[in-house]
Design a protein around this motif. Structure first.
Motif, PDB file in Angstrom:
ATOM      1  N   SER A 123       0.814  -1.221   0.000  1.00 42.56           N
ATOM      2  CA  SER A 123       0.000   0.000   0.000  1.00 42.56           C
ATOM      3  C   SER A 123       0.847   1.270   0.000  1.00 42.56           C
ATOM      4  O   SER A 123       0.380   2.323  -0.400  1.00 42.56           O
ATOM      5  N   VAL A 124       2.101   1.172   0.449  1.00 44.22           N
ATOM      6  CA  VAL A 124       2.966   2.359   0.371  1.00 44.22           C
ATOM      7  C   VAL A 124       4.040   2.217  -0.716  1.00 44.22           C
ATOM      8  O   VAL A 124       5.016   2.968  -0.743  1.00 44.22           O
ATOM      9  N   GLY A 125       3.863   1.236  -1.572  1.00 43.08           N
ATOM     10  CA  GLY A 125       4.757   1.092  -2.725  1.00 43.08           C
ATOM     11  C   GLY A 125       6.141   0.563  -2.382  1.00 43.08           C
ATOM     12  O   GLY A 125       7.111   0.878  -3.067  1.00 43.08           O
ATOM     13  N   LEU A 126       6.246  -0.246  -1.312  1.00 43.15           N
ATOM     14  CA  LEU A 126       7.565  -0.736  -0.906  1.00 43.15           C
ATOM     15  C   LEU A 126       7.666  -2.264  -0.913  1.00 43.15           C
ATOM     16  O   LEU A 126       8.537  -2.826  -0.244  1.00 43.15           O
ATOM     17  N   ALA A 127       6.817  -2.925  -1.680  1.00 46.97           N
ATOM     18  CA  ALA A 127       6.793  -4.387  -1.695  1.00 46.97           C
ATOM     19  C   ALA A 127       8.177  -4.960  -2.033  1.00 46.97           C
ATOM     20  O   ALA A 127       8.583  -5.982  -1.477  1.00 46.97           O
ATOM     21  N   ALA A 128       8.917  -4.270  -2.889  1.00 46.53           N
ATOM     22  CA  ALA A 128      10.207  -4.797  -3.334  1.00 46.53           C
ATOM     23  C   ALA A 128      11.327  -4.576  -2.320  1.00 46.53           C
ATOM     24  O   ALA A 128      12.455  -5.027  -2.520  1.00 46.53           O
ATOM     25  N   PHE A 129      11.049  -3.853  -1.223  1.00 50.38           N
ATOM     26  CA  PHE A 129      12.108  -3.473  -0.294  1.00 50.38           C
ATOM     27  C   PHE A 129      12.064  -4.209   1.045  1.00 50.38           C
ATOM     28  O   PHE A 129      12.759  -3.849   1.975  1.00 50.38           O
ATOM     29  N   ALA A 130      11.244  -5.252   1.118  1.00 47.83           N
ATOM     30  CA  ALA A 130      10.987  -5.917   2.402  1.00 47.83           C
ATOM     31  C   ALA A 130      12.263  -6.367   3.120  1.00 47.83           C
ATOM     32  O   ALA A 130      12.335  -6.311   4.348  1.00 47.83           O
ATOM     33  N   ASP A 131      13.273  -6.788   2.370  1.00 51.26           N
ATOM     34  CA  ASP A 131      14.468  -7.369   2.999  1.00 51.26           C
ATOM     35  C   ASP A 131      15.585  -6.373   3.263  1.00 51.26           C
ATOM     36  O   ASP A 131      16.630  -6.724   3.806  1.00 51.26           O
ATOM     37  N   ARG A 132      15.391  -5.121   2.864  1.00 55.61           N
ATOM     38  CA  ARG A 132      16.408  -4.091   3.118  1.00 55.61           C
ATOM     39  C   ARG A 132      16.419  -3.684   4.576  1.00 55.61           C
ATOM     40  O   ARG A 132      15.402  -3.621   5.222  1.00 55.61           O
ATOM     41  N   LYS A 133      17.620  -3.302   5.052  1.00 59.92           N
ATOM     42  CA  LYS A 133      17.725  -2.646   6.356  1.00 59.92           C
ATOM     43  C   LYS A 133      17.279  -1.190   6.162  1.00 59.92           C
ATOM     44  O   LYS A 133      17.538  -0.590   5.107  1.00 59.92           O
ATOM     45  N   THR A 134      16.635  -0.601   7.154  1.00 64.63           N
ATOM     46  CA  THR A 134      16.069   0.743   6.949  1.00 64.63           C
ATOM     47  C   THR A 134      17.092   1.851   6.670  1.00 64.63           C
ATOM     48  O   THR A 134      16.774   2.787   5.945  1.00 64.63           O
ATOM     49  N   PRO A 135      18.337   1.776   7.230  1.00 62.96           N
ATOM     50  CA  PRO A 135      19.287   2.852   6.877  1.00 62.96           C
ATOM     51  C   PRO A 135      19.674   2.839   5.394  1.00 62.96           C
ATOM     52  O   PRO A 135      20.280   3.792   4.918  1.00 62.96           O
ATOM     53  N   GLU A 136      19.342   1.746   4.689  1.00 65.35           N
ATOM     54  CA  GLU A 136      19.669   1.672   3.257  1.00 65.35           C
ATOM     55  C   GLU A 136      18.539   2.221   2.394  1.00 65.35           C
ATOM     56  O   GLU A 136      18.449   1.926   1.208  1.00 65.35           O
ATOM     57  N   LEU A 137      17.631   2.977   3.005  1.00 68.41           N
ATOM     58  CA  LEU A 137      16.517   3.556   2.257  1.00 68.41           C
ATOM     59  C   LEU A 137      16.651   5.071   2.207  1.00 68.41           C
ATOM     60  O   LEU A 137      17.303   5.675   3.056  1.00 68.41           O
ATOM     61  N   SER A 138      15.977   5.698   1.229  1.00 72.87           N
ATOM     62  CA  SER A 138      15.945   7.168   1.167  1.00 72.87           C
ATOM     63  C   SER A 138      15.005   7.680   2.260  1.00 72.87           C
ATOM     64  O   SER A 138      14.241   6.905   2.856  1.00 72.87           O
ATOM     65  N   GLY A 139      15.069   8.987   2.503  1.00 72.90           N
ATOM     66  CA  GLY A 139      14.210   9.590   3.526  1.00 72.90           C
ATOM     67  C   GLY A 139      12.735   9.325   3.270  1.00 72.90           C
ATOM     68  O   GLY A 139      11.979   8.980   4.182  1.00 72.90           O
ATOM     69  N   GLY A 140      12.332   9.467   2.014  1.00 74.64           N
ATOM     70  CA  GLY A 140      10.928   9.259   1.665  1.00 74.64           C
ATOM     71  C   GLY A 140      10.512   7.810   1.859  1.00 74.64           C
ATOM     72  O   GLY A 140       9.404   7.516   2.320  1.00 74.64           O
ATOM     73  N   GLN A 141      11.426   6.887   1.527  1.00 68.20           N
ATOM     74  CA  GLN A 141      11.128   5.463   1.714  1.00 68.20           C
ATOM     75  C   GLN A 141      11.019   5.135   3.201  1.00 68.20           C
ATOM     76  O   GLN A 141      10.134   4.386   3.617  1.00 68.20           O
ATOM     77  N   GLN A 142      11.915   5.710   4.006  1.00 69.21           N
ATOM     78  CA  GLN A 142      11.851   5.472   5.453  1.00 69.21           C
ATOM     79  C   GLN A 142      10.531   5.992   6.023  1.00 69.21           C
ATOM     80  O   GLN A 142       9.901   5.351   6.861  1.00 69.21           O
ATOM     81  N   GLN A 143      10.123   7.165   5.521  1.00 75.66           N
ATOM     82  CA  GLN A 143       8.867   7.723   6.000  1.00 75.66           C
ATOM     83  C   GLN A 143       7.698   6.810   5.629  1.00 75.66           C
ATOM     84  O   GLN A 143       6.748   6.650   6.393  1.00 75.66           O
ATOM     85  N   ARG A 144       7.786   6.185   4.463  1.00 77.62           N
ATOM     86  CA  ARG A 144       6.718   5.262   4.053  1.00 77.62           C
ATOM     87  C   ARG A 144       6.703   3.995   4.896  1.00 77.62           C
ATOM     88  O   ARG A 144       5.645   3.434   5.154  1.00 77.62           O
ATOM     89  N   VAL A 145       7.906   3.535   5.329  1.00 80.46           N
ATOM     90  CA  VAL A 145       7.954   2.378   6.241  1.00 80.46           C
ATOM     91  C   VAL A 145       7.239   2.747   7.549  1.00 80.46           C
ATOM     92  O   VAL A 145       6.433   1.974   8.073  1.00 80.46           O
TER      93      VAL A 145
END
Ligand SMILES: Nc1ncnc2c1ncn2[C@@H]1O[C@H](COP(=O)(O)OP(=O)(O)OP(=O)(O)O)[C@@H](O)[C@H]1O
Ligand SMILES: [Mg+2]
Length: 341
Positions: A123-145
């Motif tokens: 629902s927040v467009g992050l289905a492909a990022f499930a296995d990433r550690k959160t520091p490896e995401l952009s600010g916007g992606q972290q906010q979506r998590v």
């Protein structure tokens, strides 16, 4: 309390020791509504949110949610979600584990958990990022998590305290659209705190403008934008030319002010820069600033009323710096203010 109210703040007063931060606040929020809390720093936005989340006990008044009095209910029993400006994600956990965290605490396991987290991430467009550690995401992606993590808990109310203020301009715009979509699709009742009037106008069903721990005005974005009740709200939503009315006259720097039109019964009048007519009229000013803004030209005029800001079609001939220019404050284009100050 109105019949349609889902979340009700009733004469809510909040204090830090002897410092009263919010006083006798009344607010009815409808189910599924996206409400923006707008106001300057220190006006009590975060304090109000903290009390709804149960992180702070009111010194007076009540909070009702979905038919129940939750004033003294513990934070973790309220079904209220809170997303802060700092996402407070667990850096050592993956995106999946972050979103699953609260659900696991509630005892959810196995296929049910997998499906729930997957649908939250989708629902927040992050289905492909499930296995990433959160520091490896952009600010916007972290906010979506952070958003997904709150949403999967299926809160009755989701509180967002300046969730976009850490993001750059482009990401903010993207996340704003994303938030609006998630809210409409899920139907969750949302309260959104922002300093930014553009964000509030773009997102909200209704806007609450706060000042000094109290509500100054509640209305739809159109109402707040076009019909501010006070000089405070007018100033906050971009009316640059704001004047008090005293003894039937516009209060200005010097002399009498001639306006086209009769002054209404009001405490003041406010004009947006584009409501000023430039080039003709009974008033005179000197051009002290002129800047090209694409479709329009913005002027700063020195006048007997003080500084006037005007914005006119850039296709019109420009008035040069230092020249005299006639102008008018058309009373018909002004917003009448009920309160001044
Ligand atoms: N922990 C605290 N102890 C004492 N006073 C506090 C505390 N937190 C906030 N205040 C005071 O309460 C008032 C409201 O603060 P609050 O954080 O709700 O403002 P805000 O509207 O969220 O502002 P901002 O836009 O800066 O986040 C302010 O006067 C602030 O100084
Ligand atoms: Mg705050």
């Amino acid at each position: 309390m109105s019949d349609t109210s889902f979340l009700t703040l009733d004469k809510l007063s909040l204090a830090y020791g002897n410092t009263v931060a919010v006083k006798d606040l009344d607010l009815d929020i409808r189910k599924g509504e996206l409400l923006a809390l707008l106001g300057p720093s220190g006006c009590g936005k975060t304090t109000t949110m903290r009390s709804i989340a149960g992180l702070m006990t009111p010194v007076g008044g009540r909070i009702r949610l979905d038919g129940a009095d939750i004033t003294r209910v513990a934070a973790n029993k309220r079904a209220v979600g809170l997303v802060f400006q700092s996402y407070a994600l667990f850096p050592h956990l993956t995106v999946f584990e972050n979103v699953a965290f609260g659900l696991k605490l509630k005892g959810m396991r196995g296929a049910e958990l997998e499906a729930k987290v997957a649908s939250g991430l989708k629902s927040v467009g992050l289905a492909a990022f499930a296995d990433r550690k959160t520091p490896e995401l952009s600010g916007g992606q972290q906010q979506r998590v952070a958003l997904a993590r709150s949403m999967v808990m299926e809160p009755k109310v989701l509180l967002l305290d300046e969730p976009l203020s850490n993001l750059d301009a482009r990401l903010r715009l993207e996340m704003r659209t994303e938030l609006q979509r998630v809210q409409k699709e899920s139907g969750v009742t949302m309260i959104f705190v922002t300093h930014d009037q553009v964000e509030a106008l773009a997102l909200a069903d209704r806007i609450v403008v706060m000042k000094n721990g109290a509500i100054e005005q509640i209305g739809t974005p159109e109402e707040i934008y076009n019909h501010p009740v006070s000089s405070f709200v007018a100033d906050f939503v971009g009316f640059e030319n704001i004047f008090a009315i005293r003894d039937g006259k516009l209060v200005a720097g010097t002399g009498e002010v001639f306006l086209s039109g009769k002054l209404p019964e009001a405490a003041g009048l406010a004009w947006r820069p584009r409501a000023i007519s430039l080039g003709s009229g009974p008033l005179k000013g000197i051009v002290r600033g002129v800047s090209f803004a694409g479709g329009t030209r913005e002027y700063v005029l020195e006048t007997p009323l003080g500084i006037i800001k005007a914005e006119v079609d850039a296709a019109l001939p420009a008035h040069a710096l230092g020249t005299d220019v006639a102008f008018d404050l058309p009373v018909g284009s002004a917003a009448p203010l009920k309160r001044f100050g």
